[in-house]
Scaffold this motif. Structure first.
Motif, mmCIF file in Angstrom:
data_model
loop_
_atom_site.group_PDB
_atom_site.id
_atom_site.type_symbol
_atom_site.label_atom_id
_atom_site.label_comp_id
_atom_site.label_asym_id
_atom_site.label_seq_id
_atom_site.Cartn_x
_atom_site.Cartn_y
_atom_site.Cartn_z
ATOM 1 N N LEU A 4 -67.730 -24.517 -20.601
ATOM 2 C CA LEU A 4 -67.013 -24.046 -21.790
ATOM 3 C C LEU A 4 -67.999 -23.865 -22.939
ATOM 4 C CD1 LEU A 4 -63.987 -26.508 -21.590
ATOM 5 C CD2 LEU A 4 -64.109 -24.175 -20.717
ATOM 6 N N VAL A 5 -67.869 -22.744 -23.630
ATOM 7 C CA VAL A 5 -68.756 -22.459 -24.753
ATOM 8 C C VAL A 5 -67.907 -22.133 -25.979
ATOM 9 C CG1 VAL A 5 -70.595 -21.006 -25.636
ATOM 10 C CG2 VAL A 5 -70.519 -21.572 -23.195
ATOM 11 N N GLU A 6 -68.018 -22.987 -27.013
ATOM 12 C CA GLU A 6 -67.265 -22.777 -28.241
ATOM 13 C C GLU A 6 -68.095 -21.968 -29.239
ATOM 14 O OE1 GLU A 6 -66.301 -27.264 -27.267
ATOM 15 O OE2 GLU A 6 -68.088 -26.003 -27.332
ATOM 16 N N SER A 7 -67.386 -21.269 -30.108
ATOM 17 C CA SER A 7 -68.043 -20.563 -31.209
ATOM 18 C C SER A 7 -67.041 -20.411 -32.343
ATOM 19 C CB SER A 7 -68.550 -19.188 -30.755
ATOM 20 O OG SER A 7 -67.476 -18.387 -30.311
ATOM 21 N N GLY A 8 -67.559 -20.021 -33.514
ATOM 22 C CA GLY A 8 -66.680 -19.720 -34.635
ATOM 23 C C GLY A 8 -66.623 -20.770 -35.728
ATOM 24 N N VAL A 91 -66.123 -32.041 -35.774
ATOM 25 C CA VAL A 91 -66.618 -31.252 -34.652
ATOM 26 C C VAL A 91 -65.421 -30.959 -33.752
ATOM 27 C CG1 VAL A 91 -68.151 -31.176 -32.662
ATOM 28 C CG2 VAL A 91 -68.901 -32.300 -34.779
ATOM 29 N N TYR A 92 -65.233 -29.696 -33.431
ATOM 30 C CA TYR A 92 -64.100 -29.276 -32.617
ATOM 31 C C TYR A 92 -64.576 -28.982 -31.199
ATOM 32 C CZ TYR A 92 -61.020 -28.988 -36.616
ATOM 33 O OH TYR A 92 -60.235 -29.304 -37.712
ATOM 34 N N TYR A 93 -63.844 -29.548 -30.243
ATOM 35 C CA TYR A 93 -64.198 -29.424 -28.830
ATOM 36 C C TYR A 93 -63.108 -28.682 -28.059
ATOM 37 C CZ TYR A 93 -67.580 -33.110 -29.849
ATOM 38 O OH TYR A 93 -68.597 -33.849 -30.378
ATOM 39 N N CYS A 94 -63.533 -27.805 -27.196
ATOM 40 C CA CYS A 94 -62.646 -27.141 -26.256
ATOM 41 C C CYS A 94 -62.620 -27.958 -24.967
ATOM 42 C CB CYS A 94 -63.201 -25.737 -25.996
ATOM 43 S SG CYS A 94 -62.293 -24.768 -24.812
ATOM 44 N N ALA A 95 -61.439 -28.038 -24.318
ATOM 45 C CA ALA A 95 -61.312 -28.811 -23.090
ATOM 46 C C ALA A 95 -60.428 -28.063 -22.103
ATOM 47 C CB ALA A 95 -60.721 -30.183 -23.386
ATOM 48 N N TYR A 110 -58.116 -33.933 -19.321
ATOM 49 C CA TYR A 110 -59.039 -32.803 -19.238
ATOM 50 C C TYR A 110 -60.328 -33.174 -18.520
ATOM 51 C CZ TYR A 110 -55.590 -31.016 -22.386
ATOM 52 O OH TYR A 110 -54.389 -30.616 -22.923
ATOM 53 N N ASP A 111 -60.737 -32.266 -17.643
ATOM 54 C CA ASP A 111 -61.900 -32.517 -16.796
ATOM 55 C C ASP A 111 -63.183 -31.914 -17.348
ATOM 56 O OD1 ASP A 111 -59.521 -31.692 -14.384
ATOM 57 O OD2 ASP A 111 -60.291 -33.723 -14.673
ATOM 58 N N TYR A 112 -63.036 -30.877 -18.142
ATOM 59 C CA TYR A 112 -64.216 -30.157 -18.625
ATOM 60 C C TYR A 112 -64.167 -30.054 -20.144
ATOM 61 C CZ TYR A 112 -64.344 -28.847 -13.730
ATOM 62 O OH TYR A 112 -64.376 -28.885 -12.365
ATOM 63 N N TRP A 113 -65.347 -30.185 -20.743
ATOM 64 C CA TRP A 113 -65.463 -30.180 -22.204
ATOM 65 C C TRP A 113 -66.632 -29.304 -22.626
ATOM 66 C CZ3 TRP A 113 -62.209 -32.989 -25.442
ATOM 67 C CH2 TRP A 113 -61.321 -33.842 -24.788
ATOM 68 N N GLY A 114 -66.451 -28.663 -23.779
ATOM 69 C CA GLY A 114 -67.547 -27.915 -24.364
ATOM 70 C C GLY A 114 -68.445 -28.821 -25.179
ATOM 71 N N GLN A 115 -69.462 -28.230 -25.760
ATOM 72 C CA GLN A 115 -70.447 -28.987 -26.539
ATOM 73 C C GLN A 115 -69.984 -29.254 -27.955
ATOM 74 O OE1 GLN A 115 -72.544 -30.315 -24.582
ATOM 75 N NE2 GLN A 115 -74.424 -29.140 -24.530
ATOM 76 N N GLY A 116 -69.012 -28.517 -28.417
ATOM 77 C CA GLY A 116 -68.484 -28.728 -29.764
ATOM 78 C C GLY A 116 -69.028 -27.735 -30.771
#
Length: 123
Positions: A4-8, A91-95, A110-116
């Motif tokens: 997962l890759v967060e942006s914005g 810091v906001y994380y996607c999961a 949740y099994d997978y997490w982004g870097q934030g």
């Protein structure tokens, strides 16, 4: 494995808006969520959307201000944040969790997490 890759994220004044994005391949079968963690605090649930897109769920603190959505074609999930407050700074994380509709606000679902991605709201 889902990457997962967060942006914005960024810096915004109170009352402003930001839209966070989370991208990954193969997201169509995953329930997606956003969590956030401020310095010295525990990670907390923000919003979730089921793999079918039929159910959304929000923390009380963001209801009416934040909106989660997904674009399965582009394999992205979005968090539209309006009327931002200084207390939204985190810091906001996607999961991601595979095809579940339960316990959406629980981080262990949740099994997978982004870097934030950092969101800072100035007063």
């Amino acid at each position: 494995q889902v990457e997962l890759v967060e942006s914005g994220g960024g810096l915004v004044q109170a009352g402003g808006s930001l839209r966070l994005s989370c991208a990954a391949s193969g997201l169509q079968s995953y329930t997606m969520a956003w969590f956030r963690q401020a310095p010295g605090k525990e990670r907390e649930f923000v919003a979730a959307i089921t793999w079918s897109g039929g159910i959304t769920h929000y923390a009380d603190s963001v209801k009416g201000r934040f909106s989660i959505s997904r674009d399965s074609a582009q394999e992205k999930v979005y968090l539209q944040m309006n009327s931002l407050k200084p207390e939204d700074t985190s810091v906001y994380y996607c999961a991601a969790a595979y095809m579940t509709s339960y316990y959406l606000s629980v981080s262990t679902t949740y099994d997978y997490w982004g870097q934030g991605t950092q969101v800072t709201v100035s007063s």
